[in-house]
Design a protein around this motif. Structure first.
Motif, PDB file in Angstrom:
ATOM      1  N   THR A  18     -89.840 -53.719 -33.653  1.00 27.29           N
ATOM      2  CA  THR A  18     -89.255 -52.407 -33.353  1.00 27.29           C
ATOM      3  C   THR A  18     -88.817 -51.713 -34.637  1.00 27.29           C
ATOM      4  O   THR A  18     -88.978 -50.500 -34.784  1.00 27.29           O
ATOM      5  CB  THR A  18     -88.072 -52.524 -32.371  1.00 27.29           C
ATOM      6  OG1 THR A  18     -87.038 -53.316 -32.967  1.00 27.29           O
ATOM      7  CG2 THR A  18     -88.504 -53.155 -31.063  1.00 27.29           C
ATOM      8  N   ALA A  69     -90.901 -56.766 -26.751  1.00 25.76           N
ATOM      9  CA  ALA A  69     -90.028 -55.650 -27.113  1.00 25.76           C
ATOM     10  C   ALA A  69     -90.544 -54.328 -26.559  1.00 25.76           C
ATOM     11  O   ALA A  69     -89.760 -53.446 -26.231  1.00 25.76           O
ATOM     12  CB  ALA A  69     -89.886 -55.556 -28.627  1.00 25.76           C
ATOM     13  N   PHE A  70     -91.865 -54.191 -26.478  1.00 26.29           N
ATOM     14  CA  PHE A  70     -92.484 -52.971 -25.969  1.00 26.29           C
ATOM     15  C   PHE A  70     -93.274 -53.275 -24.705  1.00 26.29           C
ATOM     16  O   PHE A  70     -93.928 -54.310 -24.607  1.00 26.29           O
ATOM     17  CB  PHE A  70     -93.460 -52.370 -26.993  1.00 26.29           C
ATOM     18  CG  PHE A  70     -92.841 -51.975 -28.300  1.00 26.29           C
ATOM     19  CD1 PHE A  70     -91.629 -51.301 -28.369  1.00 26.29           C
ATOM     20  CD2 PHE A  70     -93.493 -52.257 -29.489  1.00 26.29           C
ATOM     21  CE1 PHE A  70     -91.078 -50.929 -29.576  1.00 26.29           C
ATOM     22  CE2 PHE A  70     -92.955 -51.893 -30.711  1.00 26.29           C
ATOM     23  CZ  PHE A  70     -91.736 -51.230 -30.747  1.00 26.29           C
ATOM     24  N   TYR A 108     -89.108 -48.234 -24.828  1.00 30.10           N
ATOM     25  CA  TYR A 108     -88.127 -48.732 -25.785  1.00 30.10           C
ATOM     26  C   TYR A 108     -87.232 -47.577 -26.210  1.00 30.10           C
ATOM     27  O   TYR A 108     -87.709 -46.464 -26.416  1.00 30.10           O
ATOM     28  CB  TYR A 108     -88.830 -49.324 -27.019  1.00 30.10           C
ATOM     29  CG  TYR A 108     -87.870 -49.897 -28.024  1.00 30.10           C
ATOM     30  CD1 TYR A 108     -87.326 -51.159 -27.839  1.00 30.10           C
ATOM     31  CD2 TYR A 108     -87.486 -49.165 -29.137  1.00 30.10           C
ATOM     32  CE1 TYR A 108     -86.416 -51.685 -28.743  1.00 30.10           C
ATOM     33  CE2 TYR A 108     -86.579 -49.684 -30.054  1.00 30.10           C
ATOM     34  CZ  TYR A 108     -86.049 -50.940 -29.850  1.00 30.10           C
ATOM     35  OH  TYR A 108     -85.142 -51.461 -30.740  1.00 30.10           O
TER      36      TYR A 108
END
Length: 195
Positions: A69, A130-131, A181
């Motif tokens: 990120t 994370a995504f 995100y």
């Protein structure tokens, strides 16, 4: 070559004169012609050099960052943070419409570096969870690349007083929903300068 590059950004590919380069660089026209037989050769060498440098600078924005990120955020923010670099990119693209055979390889090289770095960082974020992109990876990358290009034009031309905090907000608020995100703005939450 930096003198030539800044003059290209200021006057354009076709408006560049050797006497202006010589004056800005503090050398004689003869010295320039010793290394470059023609003005076009000087321009090509300068822009070719700049395309390699731009590609390397973009990739370096995420150097040393392990968190995907943070890597994506650094690539997005850094791509539009420098007005002079944005001006050079706009002129390189504009020149390609008149000198495609000379300019397109440079543009493709730069795009390939940008796309690869951005795709790899996003893909790494997908792999780590994370995504969770709303679109296929290539479509997300294409959308962000097009937005970067558009914002580079706005920054280069200083349209509507586009400044760094505002363009960072725009790109993060576009990338965030695409990737599911919430990018935390590093510069606060500036108001839209147009309203």
């Amino acid at each position: 070559m930096f003198a030539t590059e800044s003059l290209i950004a200021e006057h354009g590919f076709d408006g560049l004169r050797l006497r202006d380069v010589a004056k800005k660089a503090g050398v004689s026209i003869g010295m320039i012609q010793h290394y470059f037989e023609t003005r076009d050769e000087l321009v090509y060498g300068t822009l070719s050099d700049a395309s390699w440098r731009r590609a390397a600078e973009f990739v370096a924005l995420a150097d040393g960052l392990q968190d995907p990120t943070a890597r994506v955020a650094a690539l997005l923010r850094g791509s539009i943070a420098n007005r002079a670099r944005c001006q050079e990119w706009v002129e390189t693209c504009a020149s390609s419409t008149r000198h495609a055979d000379m300019m397109m390889p440079m543009i493709e090289r730069t795009y390939d570096a940008w796309r690869t770095a951005l795709r790899d960082a996003i893909n790494n974020g997908i792999e780590t969870g994370a995504f969770e992109p709303k679109l296929p990876l290539e479509q997300v990358v294409d959308t962000l690349m097009v937005m970067i290009d558009g914002l580079m034009v706005a920054v280069a031309l200083q349209l509507y007083e586009f400044d760094e905090p505002y363009v960072v907000r725009l790109i993060e608020e576009t990338a965030g929903p695409l990737l599911s995100y919430d990018f935390q703005p590093t510069h606060g939450s500036p108001a839209n300068p147009r309203g």
